[in-house]
Design an enzyme around this catalytic site. Structure first.
Site, PDB file in Angstrom:
ATOM      1  CG  ASP A  29      -2.089   0.941   1.108  1.00 19.57           C
ATOM      2  OD1 ASP A  29      -3.221   0.455   1.095  1.00 19.57           O
ATOM      3  OD2 ASP A  29      -1.863   2.168   1.031  1.00 19.57           O
ATOM      4  CG  ASN A  86     -12.100  -0.905   4.505  1.00 20.02           C
ATOM      5  OD1 ASN A  86     -12.435  -1.319   5.611  1.00 20.02           O
ATOM      6  ND2 ASN A  86     -10.962  -0.276   4.284  1.00 20.02           N
ATOM      7  N   GLY A  92     -15.522   2.870   4.216  1.00 16.57           N
ATOM      8  CA  GLY A  92     -14.351   3.616   3.771  1.00 16.57           C
ATOM      9  C   GLY A  92     -13.692   3.048   2.530  1.00 16.57           C
ATOM     10  CD  GLN A  93     -14.952  -1.055  -2.021  1.00 16.80           C
ATOM     11  OE1 GLN A  93     -16.060  -1.379  -1.553  1.00 16.80           O
ATOM     12  NE2 GLN A  93     -14.442  -1.613  -3.097  1.00 16.80           N
ATOM     13  CG  HIS A  99      -8.736  -3.273  -1.895  1.00 19.09           C
ATOM     14  ND1 HIS A  99      -9.733  -2.650  -2.601  1.00 19.09           N
ATOM     15  CD2 HIS A  99      -8.521  -2.509  -0.795  1.00 19.09           C
ATOM     16  CE1 HIS A  99     -10.105  -1.551  -1.960  1.00 19.09           C
ATOM     17  NE2 HIS A  99      -9.388  -1.442  -0.854  1.00 19.09           N
ATOM     18  CG  HIS A 101      -6.706  -2.962   3.516  1.00 17.64           C
ATOM     19  ND1 HIS A 101      -6.029  -1.786   3.240  1.00 17.64           N
ATOM     20  CD2 HIS A 101      -7.948  -2.811   2.987  1.00 17.64           C
ATOM     21  CE1 HIS A 101      -6.829  -0.951   2.589  1.00 17.64           C
ATOM     22  NE2 HIS A 101      -8.006  -1.545   2.423  1.00 17.64           N
TER      23      HIS A 101
HETATM   24  P1  AMP Z   1      -9.832   1.182   0.742  1.00 19.04           P
HETATM   25  O1  AMP Z   1      -9.974   2.454   1.523  1.00 19.04           O
HETATM   26  O2  AMP Z   1     -10.192  -0.037   1.516  1.00 19.04           O
HETATM   27  O3  AMP Z   1     -10.542   1.240  -0.593  1.00 19.04           O
HETATM   28  O4  AMP Z   1      -8.281   1.033   0.444  1.00 19.04           O
HETATM   29  C1  AMP Z   1      -7.652   1.505  -0.707  1.00 19.04           C
HETATM   30  C2  AMP Z   1      -6.183   1.460  -0.441  1.00 19.04           C
HETATM   31  O5  AMP Z   1      -5.479   1.558  -1.663  1.00 19.04           O
HETATM   32  C3  AMP Z   1      -5.676   2.610   0.449  1.00 19.04           C
HETATM   33  O6  AMP Z   1      -5.056   2.073   1.608  1.00 19.04           O
HETATM   34  C4  AMP Z   1      -4.687   3.341  -0.452  1.00 19.04           C
HETATM   35  O7  AMP Z   1      -3.587   3.823   0.257  1.00 19.04           O
HETATM   36  C5  AMP Z   1      -4.300   2.260  -1.438  1.00 19.04           C
HETATM   37  N1  AMP Z   1      -3.828   2.707  -2.740  1.00 19.04           N
HETATM   38  C6  AMP Z   1      -4.412   3.629  -3.532  1.00 19.04           C
HETATM   39  N2  AMP Z   1      -3.714   3.743  -4.687  1.00 19.04           N
HETATM   40  C7  AMP Z   1      -2.668   2.888  -4.600  1.00 19.04           C
HETATM   41  C8  AMP Z   1      -1.586   2.533  -5.464  1.00 19.04           C
HETATM   42  N3  AMP Z   1      -1.439   3.104  -6.661  1.00 19.04           N
HETATM   43  N4  AMP Z   1      -0.702   1.602  -5.050  1.00 19.04           N
HETATM   44  C9  AMP Z   1      -0.844   1.021  -3.829  1.00 19.04           C
HETATM   45  N5  AMP Z   1      -1.847   1.296  -2.972  1.00 19.04           N
HETATM   46  C10 AMP Z   1      -2.739   2.216  -3.355  1.00 19.04           C
END
Ligand code: AMP
Length: 113
Positions: A29, A86, A92-93, A99, A101
């Protein structure tokens, strides 16, 4: 379709990929919330957990096997870690490609807020 995780999977944008096979990719991340913060995604574009169907059962199960193996490799398995999805706005998605985490390397609080 404009999906940042699909772009990472197709190697159109860079990412720190820690695991990949035909069905799954895992990468660090860019805004880590713990010393280890890795995202594990199906290569098939699925918008959220709310849109999975029966055909996705195998890959979603495999993601948990991948998470177990990465956690061991990252040396967070012994002290414990968290695997979080999420789903939707209230959770908070922010990226509309399902995905998981994988978080570890520190004491994780509960409830997560
Ligand atoms: P969510 O809030 O569950 O949708 O998580 C999305 C996650 O994607 C967040 O923790 C971001 O920091 C991460 N994220 C967004 N863009 C990128 C990227 N290009 N490479 C790696 N992680 C990313």
């Amino acid at each position: 379709m404009d999906c940042i995780f699909c772009a990472i999977i197709k190697k159109q944008i860079p990412a720190d990929v820690v695991f990949e096979n035909d069905r799954i990719a895992a990468f660090r991340d860019t805004n880590p919330q713990a010393p280890v913060h890795i995202l594990i995604v199906p290569k098939k574009h699925i918008t959220s957990l709310d849109t999975i169907d029966d055909a996705d059962q195998a890959v979603l199960g495999e993601i948990q096997i991948v998470a177990r193996d990465i956690a061991r490799r990252e040396r967070i398995a012994e002290i414990g870690y968290r695997l979080v999805v999420n789903c939707g706005i209230a959770a908070g998605q922010t990226v509309r490609h399902v995905h998981y985490h994988l978080l570890g390397g520190r004491k994780l609080l509960w409830p997560p807020g």
